[in-house]
Design a protein around this motif. Structure first.
Motif, PDB file in Angstrom:
ATOM      1  N   ARG A 205       0.918  -1.118  -0.138  1.00  0.00           N
ATOM      2  CA  ARG A 205      -0.030   0.157  -0.114  1.00  0.00           C
ATOM      3  C   ARG A 205       0.873   1.425  -0.084  1.00  0.00           C
ATOM      4  O   ARG A 205       0.612   2.239  -0.642  1.00  0.00           O
ATOM      5  N   GLU A 206       1.769   1.422   0.984  1.00  0.00           N
ATOM      6  CA  GLU A 206       2.605   2.238   0.905  1.00  0.00           C
ATOM      7  C   GLU A 206       3.574   2.634  -0.321  1.00  0.00           C
ATOM      8  O   GLU A 206       3.837   3.593  -0.610  1.00  0.00           O
ATOM      9  N   ARG A 207       3.926   1.460  -0.923  1.00  0.00           N
ATOM     10  CA  ARG A 207       4.693   1.578  -2.116  1.00  0.00           C
ATOM     11  C   ARG A 207       4.011   2.038  -3.118  1.00  0.00           C
ATOM     12  O   ARG A 207       4.469   2.892  -3.909  1.00  0.00           O
ATOM     13  N   ARG A 208       2.676   1.620  -3.254  1.00  0.00           N
ATOM     14  CA  ARG A 208       1.735   2.068  -4.530  1.00  0.00           C
ATOM     15  C   ARG A 208       1.705   3.741  -4.209  1.00  0.00           C
ATOM     16  O   ARG A 208       1.392   4.525  -5.241  1.00  0.00           O
ATOM     17  N   ARG A 209       1.459   3.952  -2.983  1.00  0.00           N
ATOM     18  CA  ARG A 209       1.145   5.506  -2.871  1.00  0.00           C
ATOM     19  C   ARG A 209       2.451   6.539  -3.261  1.00  0.00           C
ATOM     20  O   ARG A 209       2.449   7.423  -4.041  1.00  0.00           O
ATOM     21  N   ILE A 210       3.528   5.973  -2.824  1.00  0.00           N
ATOM     22  CA  ILE A 210       4.842   6.789  -3.059  1.00  0.00           C
ATOM     23  C   ILE A 210       4.924   6.732  -4.753  1.00  0.00           C
ATOM     24  O   ILE A 210       5.235   7.716  -5.322  1.00  0.00           O
ATOM     25  N   LEU A 211       4.843   5.493  -5.325  1.00  0.00           N
ATOM     26  CA  LEU A 211       5.009   5.550  -6.847  1.00  0.00           C
ATOM     27  C   LEU A 211       4.007   6.224  -7.533  1.00  0.00           C
ATOM     28  O   LEU A 211       4.410   6.809  -8.391  1.00  0.00           O
ATOM     29  N   ARG A 212       2.973   6.501  -7.104  1.00  0.00           N
ATOM     30  CA  ARG A 212       2.117   7.338  -7.695  1.00  0.00           C
ATOM     31  C   ARG A 212       2.290   8.772  -7.691  1.00  0.00           C
ATOM     32  O   ARG A 212       2.162   9.627  -8.634  1.00  0.00           O
ATOM     33  N   GLN A 213       3.204   9.088  -6.622  1.00  0.00           N
ATOM     34  CA  GLN A 213       3.447  10.472  -6.660  1.00  0.00           C
ATOM     35  C   GLN A 213       4.694  10.720  -7.778  1.00  0.00           C
ATOM     36  O   GLN A 213       5.158  12.120  -7.805  1.00  0.00           O
ATOM     37  N   HIS A 214       5.220   9.686  -8.025  1.00  0.00           N
ATOM     38  CA  HIS A 214       6.311   9.859  -8.893  1.00  0.00           C
ATOM     39  C   HIS A 214       6.024   8.860 -10.406  1.00  0.00           C
ATOM     40  O   HIS A 214       6.797   8.091 -10.600  1.00  0.00           O
ATOM     41  N   ARG A 215       4.723   9.056 -10.745  1.00  0.00           N
ATOM     42  CA  ARG A 215       4.340   7.999 -11.618  1.00  0.00           C
ATOM     43  C   ARG A 215       5.109   7.995 -12.955  1.00  0.00           C
ATOM     44  O   ARG A 215       5.168   7.137 -13.499  1.00  0.00           O
ATOM     45  N   TRP A 216       5.579   9.222 -13.399  1.00  0.00           N
ATOM     46  CA  TRP A 216       6.233   9.476 -14.690  1.00  0.00           C
ATOM     47  C   TRP A 216       7.371   8.891 -14.643  1.00  0.00           C
ATOM     48  O   TRP A 216       7.832   7.869 -15.630  1.00  0.00           O
ATOM     49  N   LEU A 217       8.342   8.724 -13.641  1.00  0.00           N
ATOM     50  CA  LEU A 217       9.336   8.058 -13.211  1.00  0.00           C
ATOM     51  C   LEU A 217       9.378   6.677 -13.397  1.00  0.00           C
ATOM     52  O   LEU A 217       9.893   5.822 -13.953  1.00  0.00           O
ATOM     53  N   ALA A 218       8.365   6.294 -12.420  1.00  0.00           N
ATOM     54  CA  ALA A 218       7.957   4.706 -12.219  1.00  0.00           C
ATOM     55  C   ALA A 218       7.726   4.138 -13.692  1.00  0.00           C
ATOM     56  O   ALA A 218       7.961   2.895 -14.096  1.00  0.00           O
ATOM     57  N   LEU A 219       6.946   5.063 -14.385  1.00  0.00           N
ATOM     58  CA  LEU A 219       6.290   4.447 -15.654  1.00  0.00           C
ATOM     59  C   LEU A 219       7.390   4.200 -16.714  1.00  0.00           C
ATOM     60  O   LEU A 219       7.403   3.164 -17.614  1.00  0.00           O
ATOM     61  N   GLY A 220       8.410   5.375 -16.616  1.00  0.00           N
ATOM     62  CA  GLY A 220       9.449   5.300 -17.466  1.00  0.00           C
ATOM     63  C   GLY A 220      10.406   4.184 -17.377  1.00  0.00           C
ATOM     64  O   GLY A 220      10.663   3.090 -18.178  1.00  0.00           O
ATOM     65  N   PHE A 221      10.608   3.658 -15.994  1.00  0.00           N
ATOM     66  CA  PHE A 221      11.434   2.410 -15.582  1.00  0.00           C
ATOM     67  C   PHE A 221      10.660   1.198 -16.110  1.00  0.00           C
ATOM     68  O   PHE A 221      11.131   0.097 -16.689  1.00  0.00           O
ATOM     69  N   GLY A 222       9.389   0.807 -15.654  1.00  0.00           N
ATOM     70  CA  GLY A 222       8.261  -0.184 -15.863  1.00  0.00           C
ATOM     71  C   GLY A 222       8.102  -0.466 -17.328  1.00  0.00           C
ATOM     72  O   GLY A 222       8.344  -1.662 -17.835  1.00  0.00           O
ATOM     73  N   VAL A 223       7.864   0.719 -18.294  1.00  0.00           N
ATOM     74  CA  VAL A 223       7.652   0.335 -19.575  1.00  0.00           C
ATOM     75  C   VAL A 223       8.745  -0.137 -20.441  1.00  0.00           C
ATOM     76  O   VAL A 223       8.874  -0.916 -21.093  1.00  0.00           O
ATOM     77  N   SER A 224      10.025   0.413 -20.067  1.00  0.00           N
ATOM     78  CA  SER A 224      11.355  -0.056 -20.505  1.00  0.00           C
ATOM     79  C   SER A 224      11.620  -1.370 -20.192  1.00  0.00           C
ATOM     80  O   SER A 224      11.982  -2.231 -21.137  1.00  0.00           O
ATOM     81  N   VAL A 225      11.445  -1.891 -19.101  1.00  0.00           N
ATOM     82  CA  VAL A 225      11.574  -3.224 -18.568  1.00  0.00           C
ATOM     83  C   VAL A 225      10.537  -4.084 -19.514  1.00  0.00           C
ATOM     84  O   VAL A 225      10.863  -4.922 -19.905  1.00  0.00           O
ATOM     85  N   PHE A 226       9.443  -3.577 -19.410  1.00  0.00           N
ATOM     86  CA  PHE A 226       8.353  -4.506 -20.197  1.00  0.00           C
ATOM     87  C   PHE A 226       8.709  -4.512 -21.592  1.00  0.00           C
ATOM     88  O   PHE A 226       8.479  -5.757 -22.106  1.00  0.00           O
ATOM     89  N   VAL A 227       9.059  -3.372 -22.392  1.00  0.00           N
ATOM     90  CA  VAL A 227       9.740  -3.745 -23.618  1.00  0.00           C
ATOM     91  C   VAL A 227      10.457  -4.658 -24.116  1.00  0.00           C
ATOM     92  O   VAL A 227      10.615  -5.560 -24.770  1.00  0.00           O
ATOM     93  N   CYS A 228      11.665  -4.607 -22.971  1.00  0.00           N
ATOM     94  CA  CYS A 228      12.935  -5.227 -22.927  1.00  0.00           C
ATOM     95  C   CYS A 228      12.519  -6.917 -22.702  1.00  0.00           C
ATOM     96  O   CYS A 228      12.937  -7.737 -23.290  1.00  0.00           O
ATOM     97  N   PHE A 229      11.409  -7.016 -21.943  1.00  0.00           N
ATOM     98  CA  PHE A 229      11.104  -8.600 -21.818  1.00  0.00           C
ATOM     99  C   PHE A 229      10.445  -9.168 -22.956  1.00  0.00           C
ATOM    100  O   PHE A 229      10.368 -10.255 -22.993  1.00  0.00           O
ATOM    101  N   PHE A 230      10.134  -8.399 -23.852  1.00  0.00           N
ATOM    102  CA  PHE A 230       9.472  -8.778 -25.213  1.00  0.00           C
ATOM    103  C   PHE A 230      10.600  -9.299 -26.084  1.00  0.00           C
ATOM    104  O   PHE A 230      10.218 -10.028 -27.256  1.00  0.00           O
TER     105      PHE A 230
END
Length: 258
Positions: A205-230
């Protein structure tokens, strides 16, 4: 425990998030010990998920017939077209879910290994002010299983919606994959940051709250990992670097050197 940096989520942070994966790859490549430590769990999970995905593709025809039962009485051309869209949607959603499940399964199998990798990265960069929260192994395992199950269930629900969207002509083959990459990227960031956040005594719950406050940073990291996994074998090769990148991301959120 220090508080995170003030929330200042900006679109340009998306590229900073991508850069954190690049830093993770660079650190990983310079450390042969980390390579050996991180590869085995990734290979085991990869073999299991590839087997499941091959079976999904092998039985794609009966699967699409079952999912498009409503088209049984349609003219043949219309029936073939909707079943083609359904096949593309099944494979796309299957790939989406495979990546989420793969990440959770790999972290579960390799929890002690990836915990050690993340710990080494933190120590190399100066550690955690105030010290890390030391959880017993069984508590850490329980946390990992519980959070992975919740994220997989969430992803499965999203997968159903993506499948329905994938049946729409044009939209299902253009817009839906982009949405899938962003949702999948968010889910991956949530999973991968579990270890460094748990070291700071914070749960989902706390992790989700903190990442939402920095959503663009979290998305940039996660989307790049997602694409690499393909990319073929990308999931195996990038997984340990993604764990390092998630550790760097967490340190950045806490205003620590990364």
């Amino acid at each position: 425990m220090p508080t995170t940096a003030p929330p200042r989520s900006r679109p340009k942070d998306f590229f900073t998030g991508i850069g954190l994966l690049g830093k993770g790859l660079a650190m990983y490549a310079r450390s042969p010990g980390l390579i050996l430590l991180g590869m085995l769990p990734a290979l085991i999970a990869f073999a299991l998920l590839v087997t499941a995905f091959v079976l999904l593709v092998y039985f794609i025809e009966p699967e699409t017939r079952a999912l498009t039962w409503f088209a049984d009485g349609w003219p043949k051309d219309a029936q073939d077209l909707v079943r083609l869209f359904a096949a593309v949607a099944v494979i796309g959603v299957g790939g989406f879910l495979a990546i989420i499940v793969y990440t959770g399964l790999t972290l579960l199998i390799g929890d002690p290994f990836y915990e050690k990798i993340s710990e080494r990265v933190e120590a190399r960069l100066g550690g955690i002010p105030g010290g890390a929260v030391d959880l017993p192994f069984w508590k850490e395992l329980r946390r990992s299983i519980g959070e992975s199950i919740r994220l997989v269930v969430f992803s499965a629900v999203v997968g159903v919606l993506l499948f329905v969207g994938g049946l729409l002509p044009a939209v299902g083959q253009t817009v839906v994959p982009v949405i899938a990459a962003f949702i999948g990227g968010w889910a991956l960031t949530m999973e991968l940051t579990g270890i460094p956040f748990a070291r700071r005594g914070l749960r989902l719950r706390e992790r989700r709250r903190i990442l939402r406050q920095h959503r663009w940073l979290a998305l940039g990291f996660g989307v790049s990992v997602f694409v690499c996994f393909f990319i073929p074998l990308g999931a195996v090769l990038v997984m340990p670097a993604a764990v390092i990148g998630a550790t760097l991301l967490t340190r950045r959120l806490y205003g620590l050197p990364a």
